[in-house]
Design a protein around this motif. Structure first.
Motif, PDB file in Angstrom:
ATOM      1  N   CYS B   3       0.821  -1.210   0.000  1.00  0.00           N
ATOM      2  CA  CYS B   3       0.000   0.000   0.000  1.00  0.00           C
ATOM      3  C   CYS B   3       0.857   1.264   0.000  1.00  0.00           C
ATOM      4  O   CYS B   3       0.503   2.251  -0.648  1.00  0.00           O
ATOM      5  N   HIS B  29      -5.406  -1.665  -7.916  1.00  0.00           N
ATOM      6  CA  HIS B  29      -5.267  -1.764  -6.459  1.00  0.00           C
ATOM      7  C   HIS B  29      -6.404  -1.031  -5.739  1.00  0.00           C
ATOM      8  O   HIS B  29      -6.939  -1.523  -4.739  1.00  0.00           O
ATOM      9  N   CYS B  33      -8.618  -2.277  -2.650  1.00  0.00           N
ATOM     10  CA  CYS B  33      -8.185  -1.845  -1.310  1.00  0.00           C
ATOM     11  C   CYS B  33      -8.966  -0.609  -0.877  1.00  0.00           C
ATOM     12  O   CYS B  33      -8.806   0.480  -1.433  1.00  0.00           O
ATOM     13  N   CYS B  36      -6.798   2.505   0.447  1.00  0.00           N
ATOM     14  CA  CYS B  36      -6.157   3.271  -0.623  1.00  0.00           C
ATOM     15  C   CYS B  36      -7.198   4.036  -1.439  1.00  0.00           C
ATOM     16  O   CYS B  36      -6.954   5.157  -1.891  1.00  0.00           O
TER      17      CYS B  36
HETATM   18 ZN   LIG Z   1      -3.856  -0.295  -0.405  1.00  0.00          ZN
END
Ligand SMILES: [Zn+2]
Lengths: 192, 235
Positions: B3, B29, B33, B36
């Motif tokens: 991350c 990503h 996630c 994020c």
């Molecule tokens: Zn992440």
């Protein structure tokens, strides 16, 4: 007459040629210095220092494919800005303490005065944050955000790696994000 | 990729510094996630806030006064001037250097001990002396004109950057010429003596020394050096 010819004349001590170089580059140097210091008098000092230094090292300048006079001068301006702050510590009274500013809710449309206050709040918060950043980070942020140089151009100008420029830009922006949290009260965002 | 790396790329993406591959990886990503994704949204809001507040006025400094201070500083300590690669005015002086060399050969020959005593110029043609004198005046004129036009208000502006070596050569040439024509042309000798005074003052002057410059200007005016030079050249 092209820049190379003007520079050559200035190198021979022709001050009217040097003045021409001043006229062509003054605004860019002053703007950078002002964005960096947020103070007109400091920026004027830096402007003068930059051109005086440039004049005295004019014989060291050689036009090459990747360096023209303007970018050579710009580099001197960057260093003069950073050095200037080293000499004169950032004056605290240039900045309004962020706690003194009214907290403005951002959840619905602003009326004109509210909008103006919010803009002022953002700018003040940004100035305050930038003034507290390490000098390198601060300069990288100014060069990328305001002067709109690419990471590669910054790396070339500051003579460091692109990786290091990216890292410094990231750190500067992270700090701004952290300090801007109060501007977005509805957002419960948590920094890492 | 962790991350942390994506957090850095989120910022770089805002500044358009990611290539296509990095951008695709970041998007992928963010889909997966939540943390994020949240950072991405917040970063965009902060970036937008900075954009909104961006049009900050840059104050307008007094450019002329800033240039004035720069000009003063660079005039206080004139750059050492190389003899060659001089400004156009100084090509005159550089031409003078060559002339001194030629004169040196001539006069040197006459100064040799085996030569019988007599006026140095005895065997130099009158025509040669006239030509040399005229050339010498041409070499010196730009300097004199510049100084004659000097005003204390424009101290520095437009005045010649004095090159000591070139100035010394002019002095030497002046002395040589004076001995060549001594006893032959009293008017020319008088002019050369006046010029000698001016050149010696100029050779020792510092840039920005307005007092001495004013004094030299007065000397050129009072002795009517330029006028006399002109008269002599047309005789
Ligand atoms: Zn992440």
């Amino acid at each position: 007459m092209n820049e190379t010819e003007i520079v050559q004349m200035a190198q021979q001590g022709d001050t009217s040629a040097f003045r021409q170089l001043f006229e062509e580059n003054k605004r860019r140097v002053f703007t950078l210095a002002f964005q960096y210091t947020k103070n007109k008098e400091d920026a004027e000092d830096i402007l003068q220092e930059t051109f005086i230094k440039a004049f005295h090292s004019l014989n060291k300048f050689k036009a090459q494919d990747d360096t023209n006079f303007s970018s050579w001068l710009y580099r001197i301006g960057i260093n003069a800005s950073i050095d200037h702050l080293r000499k004169n510590k950032m004056k605290k009274d240039n900045y309004i303490d962020s706690d003194q500013l009214p907290s403005i809710s951002s959840d619905d449309g602003f009326s004109q005065p509210e909008h103006a206050i919010r803009i002022k709040e953002i700018r003040t918060k940004l100035d305050l944050t930038l003034s507290q950043l390490p000098k390198g980070q601060r300069m990288v942020f100014i060069l990328r955000h305001y002067q709109q140089l690419s990471v590669k151009e910054i790396a070339d100008t500051m003579k460091c790696s692109e990786g290091s420029v990216k890292k410094q830009l990231f750190r500067a922006f992270q700090m701004i994000k952290k300090r801007f949290k109060s501007l977005f009260p509805e957002d419960n965002y948590e920094m890492q | 990729m962790k991350c942390n790396k994506f957090r850095e790329n989120i910022v770089l993406d805002l500044y358009g510094e990611l290539d296509n591959k990095e951008k695709a990886e970041l998007e992928e990503h963010i889909q997966a996630c939540a943390e994020c994704a949240k950072d991405y949204e917040y970063s965009k809001s902060v970036f937008q806030a900075l954009e909104d507040a961006e049009t900050e006025d840059i104050p307008e400094p007094a450019w002329d006064s800033n240039w004035g201070k720069i000009n003063l500083a660079i005039r206080d300590k004139p750059k050492p001037q190389p003899l060659f690669g001089l400004s156009p005015k100084w090509t005159y002086a550089a031409a003078g250097v060559t002339l001194v060399f030629i004169l040196g050969i001539f006069t040197g020959r006459f100064w040799l001990p085996q030569k019988q005593a007599g006026p140095i110029s005895a065997e130099l043609s009158q025509e040669y002396i006239q030509r040399t004198l005229a050339q010498h005046f041409e070499n010196i004129k730009p300097v004199l004109v510049e100084m004659a036009n000097y005003t204390a208000q424009d101290n520095g502006n437009g005045t010649v950057l004095l090159d000591k070596a070139a100035m010394e050569n002019l002095i030497i040439q002046n002395i040589l010429l004076k001995s060549l024509i001594s006893g032959k042309n009293p008017t020319a000798v008088q002019i050369l003596e006046d010029v000698d005074l001016v050149l010696r003052e100029l050779a020792n002057i510092d840039e920005g020394d307005s007092g001495t410059k004013s004094m030299i200007k007065k000397l050129i005016d009072d002795r009517e050096i330029l006028v006399n030079m002109k008269i002599l050249q047309h005789m």
